[in-house]
Design an enzyme around this catalytic site. Structure first.
Site, short mmCIF file in Angstrom:
data_model
loop_
_atom_site.label_atom_id
_atom_site.label_comp_id
_atom_site.label_asym_id
_atom_site.label_seq_id
_atom_site.Cartn_x
_atom_site.Cartn_y
_atom_site.Cartn_z
N ASN A 139 16.89 46.76 43.91
CA ASN A 139 16.53 46.10 45.17
C ASN A 139 17.78 45.47 45.77
O ASN A 139 18.85 45.50 45.18
CB ASN A 139 15.40 45.08 44.95
CG ASN A 139 15.82 43.99 43.99
OD1 ASN A 139 16.74 43.23 44.27
ND2 ASN A 139 15.16 43.92 42.84
N ASP B 246 9.46 44.86 39.68
CA ASP B 246 8.10 44.85 39.11
C ASP B 246 7.80 46.15 38.36
O ASP B 246 6.90 46.19 37.54
CB ASP B 246 7.06 44.66 40.23
CG ASP B 246 7.14 43.26 40.83
OD1 ASP B 246 7.40 42.31 40.07
OD2 ASP B 246 6.98 43.13 42.06
N LYS C 23 1.30 31.99 43.74
CA LYS C 23 2.22 32.29 42.62
C LYS C 23 2.48 31.04 41.77
O LYS C 23 2.60 31.13 40.55
CB LYS C 23 3.53 32.87 43.14
CG LYS C 23 3.36 34.31 43.65
CD LYS C 23 4.64 34.89 44.23
CE LYS C 23 4.36 36.25 44.87
NZ LYS C 23 5.51 36.80 45.55
N LYS D 284 1.34 31.59 37.98
CA LYS D 284 2.39 31.66 36.95
C LYS D 284 2.58 30.32 36.24
O LYS D 284 3.48 30.18 35.43
CB LYS D 284 3.71 32.13 37.57
CG LYS D 284 3.56 33.51 38.26
CD LYS D 284 4.88 34.16 38.58
CE LYS D 284 4.67 35.42 39.43
NZ LYS D 284 5.79 36.33 39.43
N1 CTP Z 1 9.41 37.51 38.29
C1 CTP Z 1 9.62 37.69 36.93
N2 CTP Z 1 9.35 38.90 36.35
C2 CTP Z 1 8.90 39.92 37.10
C3 CTP Z 1 8.67 39.74 38.49
C4 CTP Z 1 8.94 38.52 39.05
O1 CTP Z 1 10.04 36.74 36.26
N3 CTP Z 1 8.66 41.07 36.50
C5 CTP Z 1 9.70 36.18 38.86
C6 CTP Z 1 10.81 36.18 39.89
O2 CTP Z 1 12.07 35.92 39.26
C7 CTP Z 1 10.41 35.06 40.83
C8 CTP Z 1 8.88 35.07 40.76
O3 CTP Z 1 8.55 35.76 39.57
O4 CTP Z 1 10.86 33.79 40.38
C9 CTP Z 1 8.20 35.69 41.92
O5 CTP Z 1 8.71 36.97 42.17
P1 CTP Z 1 8.19 37.81 43.43
O6 CTP Z 1 8.87 39.13 43.44
O7 CTP Z 1 8.21 36.99 44.67
O8 CTP Z 1 6.65 37.98 43.11
P2 CTP Z 1 5.84 38.90 42.20
O9 CTP Z 1 5.19 38.05 41.16
O10 CTP Z 1 6.65 40.04 41.71
O11 CTP Z 1 4.66 39.38 43.19
P3 CTP Z 1 4.71 40.38 44.47
O12 CTP Z 1 5.85 41.31 44.21
O13 CTP Z 1 3.39 41.02 44.43
O14 CTP Z 1 4.92 39.50 45.67
#
Ligand code: CTP
Length: 408
Positions: free
Chosen positions: A211, A280, A342, A346
């Site tokens: 990304n 993700d 979130k 979390k």
């Molecule tokens: N995060 C993580 N591990 C993952 C995905 C996300 O630790 N596999 C953490 C990121 O570092 C951030 C937070 O979760 O602090 C939110 O990440 P974000 O990408 O905004 O959200 P997601 O939980 O991935 O949800 P979505 O992509 O559906 O918005």
């Protein structure tokens, strides 16, 4: 307020080492960042570089004489000591270090250092044997005891032909020490774990799913916490950014590697700040050989990566005294609602919501506009700030959450 050189009076003391030519550039760098730089040279420094060099670069007269000519309005060493917000001695020779360690005031620079109440940063530069001599070592200890910051010299080939420690450090490390000297040390004694950057999920030996995260926000968090006295571990996905001086930087590639590194280094941390844009998903399989143009896959099946932060949030429910958890939320719409969701889902203490569609904030930008949400329901919208300023504001919130968790 993030520490900066803007409007600061910096006194640069230059002593007699061949490295003196390098600090001419530092005088310029400080000036470019808004400092007013006054240079004091020892007699020996004048053998290596001319006062004219520094005068031309700073736009100010260079001082060397303890006994100012008649008619001077005040005693120069007292005036310069009083006017300085910060004193940098670079390069600092073994002689100057010994002079300062003994509290001598027998030249203009030593007298200023004795008379100033400003923070003092010392950058030793000398032959490696001189650097390693126990006399120099005990002088360093005395300087540290006076509260002076010593920037560790680098090891390498020296002008004298020998090899070892004693080379003048790089400007980035010195700049960090100077900013630390100007920062409150309110995070001293705390250890923080910060994650930054993207993750790269391999598809074959040359391709990956990634990304656009630059890592800048996480690196700004690491630098600013370190400046405020914290012990910082930075776990970074692939970025082009240099490791922040003084910060233990662990470089990883994939989400799984980041996950392992976070779990390994969790012990003793007061807070985990997850600024990384963790992928993700990952390709369900990684080909051993490069996928050829002639055989493109019809589809790219993906597998879900574990959510590192959500896993920490689950651990926190069962373990009293678990570190404070701070997440980031990268959003393109419904920022407040998604941030709150979130934060809850979390089990976080604080979340910083980023608008990833804004051109002046979020991924790749130099600036950021964060919305900070905590468990009390408080929502704080920060203005557009440099990433370091935004990072400082986030640490302010972490510091107050830690203080309140100690009281409860
Ligand atoms: N995060 C993580 N591990 C993952 C995905 C996300 O630790 N596999 C953490 C990121 O570092 C951030 C937070 O979760 O602090 C939110 O990440 P974000 O990408 O905004 O959200 P997601 O939980 O991935 O949800 P979505 O992509 O559906 O918005």
């Amino acid at each position: 307020m993030a520490a900066s050189f803007a409007g600061k009076n910096v006194l640069l003391g230059v002593t007699g080492s061949i490295a003196a030519y390098k600090t001419a550039d530092w005088a310029r760098a400080l000036g470019r960042e808004g400092a007013s730089v006054r240079v004091v040279m020892t007699g020996a420094a004048g053998r290596f570089v001319t006062p004219l060099t520094f005068a031309a670069l700073t736009g100010h007269e260079v001082h060397a004489d303890m006994f100012a000519p008649a008619g001077a309005e005040t005693i120069p060493h007292i005036r310069l000591a009083r006017e300085s917000d910060l004193v940098l001695i670079a390069p600092a020779t073994a002689t100057t270090i010994a002079r300062l360690a003994n509290g001598l005031a027998d030249d203009l620079l030593a007298a200023i250092v004795l008379a100033t109440r400003a923070p003092v940063v010392v950058c030793p530069a000398m032959n490696c044997a001189m650097y390693q001599h126990p006399a120099t070592g005990s002088n360093f200890s005395r300087l540290a005891g006076y509260g002076y910051r010593l920037v560790t010299p680098e090891a390498g080939a020296m002008a004298c032909g020998e090899e070892g420690p004693g080379r003048l450090p790089e400007w980035d490390a010195v700049r960090e020490s100077l900013l630390a000297a100007l920062s409150p040390q309110d995070l001293a004694g705390r250890r923080f774990l910060v994650t930054a950057g993207p993750t790269h999920e391999p598809l074959d030996p040359v391709r990956y799913l990634g990304n656009r995260s630059s890592g800048r926000m996480g690196y700004a968090l690491a630098r600013t916490a370190h400046r405020r006295g914290a012990d910082v571990i930075l776990i970074s996905g692939p970025t082009h950014l240099p490791s922040p001086p003084g910060v233990e930087t662990i470089r990883v590639r994939t989400a799984a590697e980041m996950h392992r590194a976070v779990l390994d280094r969790l012990g003793g941390t007061a807070a985990v700040v997850k600024a990384a844009a963790v992928s993700d998903f990952r390709p369900a399989s990684c080909a051993d050989q490069k996928i050829k143009k002639s055989g493109p896959p019809a589809a790219l099946p993906l597998a879900a990566n574990e959510d590192i932060l959500a896993g920490l949030g689950r651990m926190k429910k069962e373990r009293p005294g678990f570190p404070l958890l701070v997440g980031f939320a990268a959003e393109s719409r419904n920022h407040l609602a998604e941030g709150r969701r979130k934060l809850e889902a979390k089990n976080l203490d604080l979340i910083a919501v980023n608008d990833i569609l804004a051109t002046d904030a979020g991924f790749g930008a130099e600036t950021n506009r964060l919305l900070l949400l905590d468990r009390s329901g408080r929502a704080e919208e920060l203005p557009l700030l440099s990433k370091e300023e935004a990072a400082d504001r986030l640490w302010d919130r972490v510091a107050s959450l830690l203080a309140s968790s100690c009281q409860s």
